[in-house]
Design a protein around this motif. Structure first.
Motif, short mmCIF file in Angstrom:
data_model
loop_
_atom_site.label_atom_id
_atom_site.label_comp_id
_atom_site.label_asym_id
_atom_site.label_seq_id
_atom_site.Cartn_x
_atom_site.Cartn_y
_atom_site.Cartn_z
N GLU A 136 62.34 1.03 118.46
CA GLU A 136 63.18 1.29 117.29
C GLU A 136 63.10 2.75 116.87
O GLU A 136 64.11 3.34 116.45
N LYS A 137 61.93 3.34 116.97
CA LYS A 137 61.78 4.76 116.62
C LYS A 137 62.60 5.63 117.56
O LYS A 137 63.23 6.59 117.13
N VAL A 138 62.61 5.31 118.84
CA VAL A 138 63.32 6.10 119.82
C VAL A 138 64.83 5.88 119.71
O VAL A 138 65.61 6.81 119.77
N ASN A 139 65.25 4.63 119.53
CA ASN A 139 66.66 4.28 119.59
C ASN A 139 67.32 4.06 118.24
O ASN A 139 68.54 3.91 118.18
N GLY A 140 66.56 3.98 117.20
CA GLY A 140 67.14 3.69 115.90
C GLY A 140 67.51 2.24 115.78
O GLY A 140 67.47 1.48 116.74
N ARG A 141 67.90 1.82 114.60
CA ARG A 141 68.21 0.41 114.36
C ARG A 141 69.64 0.05 114.74
O ARG A 141 70.02 -1.09 114.69
#
Length: 144
Positions: A136-141
């Protein structure tokens, strides 16, 4: 009824040892897999989650059922003890204690399988959650 002694000693205890080997093997395999996982390689979170949770249900199943299998061994061992008491018609404390020790051995081994299995499961589940948060941190929500 002598066969019950063999069932408890070899069947129940053998099954519990096999379950323990399976749980430890899967836990080691999962730990090695988690070390190699690169969350950037996954386009969607669900694919990553499926990959990470593969085989975890087996460890949970072993952990939750091992005490019951041990309890089955205990019941069979106590049945054997009472059968021998009834058949011989006299109370020999050494035979009673041997039968009860056999019964309690199955319970103890069941707990010795269950406790580490549940611990491994919780440890691995925590690692899965950490890797999902990293995704989630890398790709966002936006791609959940």
């Amino acid at each position: 009824m002598v066969w019950i002694s063999a069932v408890v000693d070899y069947g129940v205890v053998g099954l519990l040892i096999l379950m323990s080997i399976i749980a430890v093997s899967i836990a080691i395999e999962r730990m090695l897999t988690y070390k190699k996982v690169n969350v950037k390689e996954f386009d969607d979170k669900k694919s990553l989650e499926i990959r990470l949770t593969d085989k975890l249900h087996i460890i949970a199943t072993i952990g939750s059922n091992a005490p019951y299998i041990g309890l089955l061994g205990t019941v069979l061992g106590i049945m054997l003890t009472f059968y021998n008491i009834g058949k011989e018609g006299l109370v020999d404390t050494s035979k009673i204690m041997t039968g009860l020790a056999l019964a309690l051995k199955a319970t103890a081994i069941g707990l010795l399988v269950a406790i580490p299995s549940i611990t491994f499961y919780n440890f691995l589940l925590r690692k899965v959650k950490v890797l999902l948060v990293e995704w989630e941190k890398v790709n966002g929500r936006k791609r959940i």
